[in-house]
Design an enzyme around this catalytic site. Sequence first.
Site, PDB file in Angstrom:
ATOM      1  CG  HIS A 138     -50.133   7.563 -37.353  1.00  0.00           C
ATOM      2  ND1 HIS A 138     -51.044   6.886 -36.585  1.00  0.00           N
ATOM      3  CD2 HIS A 138     -49.145   6.669 -37.624  1.00  0.00           C
ATOM      4  CE1 HIS A 138     -50.638   5.640 -36.375  1.00  0.00           C
ATOM      5  NE2 HIS A 138     -49.476   5.486 -36.995  1.00  0.00           N
ATOM      6  CG  ASN A 146     -54.118   5.986 -38.468  1.00  0.00           C
ATOM      7  OD1 ASN A 146     -54.364   7.057 -39.013  1.00  0.00           O
ATOM      8  ND2 ASN A 146     -54.417   5.762 -37.197  1.00  0.00           N
ATOM      9  CG  ASP A 190     -64.907   2.154 -33.664  1.00  0.00           C
ATOM     10  OD1 ASP A 190     -64.168   2.807 -32.917  1.00  0.00           O
ATOM     11  OD2 ASP A 190     -64.511   1.180 -34.340  1.00  0.00           O
ATOM     12  CD  GLU A 198     -60.318   3.648 -33.510  1.00  0.00           C
ATOM     13  OE1 GLU A 198     -60.342   2.414 -33.619  1.00  0.00           O
ATOM     14  OE2 GLU A 198     -59.450   4.265 -32.836  1.00  0.00           O
ATOM     15  CG  ASP A 220     -53.982  13.012 -36.064  1.00  0.00           C
ATOM     16  OD1 ASP A 220     -54.525  11.994 -35.571  1.00  0.00           O
ATOM     17  OD2 ASP A 220     -52.874  13.440 -35.698  1.00  0.00           O
TER      18      ASP A 220
END
Length: 268
Positions: free
Chosen positions: A151, A146, A138, A182, A155
């Site tokens: 965002h 973010n 994680d 994630e 990515d």
Amino acid sequence: FSDYEAQSRHLQIDAIVVNFGDTNPERNQTLNAVAELKRNDLDFPIICMMDNAEPAHESLALNLGANEILRWQDDKLVQLTRLKKRINTHKAINILSQHAYVDGLTGLYNKRSFEKTYQREWRIAARSHLPVSVVLLDFDYFKRYNDKYGHCAGDECLKALSQVIKSNIFRPSDIAARFGGEEFILLLPDTPLDSALIVANRLRVSITDKQIPHEDNPNSDYVTVSLGVATVNKIDDFEAADLINLADNALYKAKNAGRNQAFGLQLD
């Protein structure tokens, strides 16, 4: 077939050719073999060699999972041409089907693909009495990342993490998948807990060494990850979901202990 399955994961196989046999016991054995291969999701074309078999036998072999019927009396060049054509067709179909099993953002396997492979490896381990390990990974403080960088940057960071994960998968039998958001998961067949922890920590260090800036990570200036490692040894005593749940519990403990670390638990 348990020994064969365990070995086949480490081999490059284009097709499986089985001899239909001349007697009823031999034919029954071949038909059972074809059915067993298909039940265990071994993804190779199965070619059945026959000699003056009755149409009913040929139909039964195809219905049980054979992809092609060849006859011993046929010209060898014709047999080879048909075999090559079947292999190439199968590979083309596999390339198309892979799109349904790959995460579009990261290029790793998606959750659906992982679950299919996981169930197969669980069955193999049950028959072979081998350990199975999974690693849940994680992204630490991904929401903060973010919020800080946007965002799109999030990515791109997930793509970068995926490349690091791919570079740390060395065995053909090991797979990595995006499990959601994630979170990523690794499947490590025939791997005890100590070895799985080595893989997890190697991966954690590799991600830290990328030095991807993360100003809102309170524990580091860079992106870090937490990992939960779980291993089952006596697989007959548990369900497949138990191992995933244990890995999730281990991940919680890694986060609770300060993040940027791997924590291992074991089902005995």
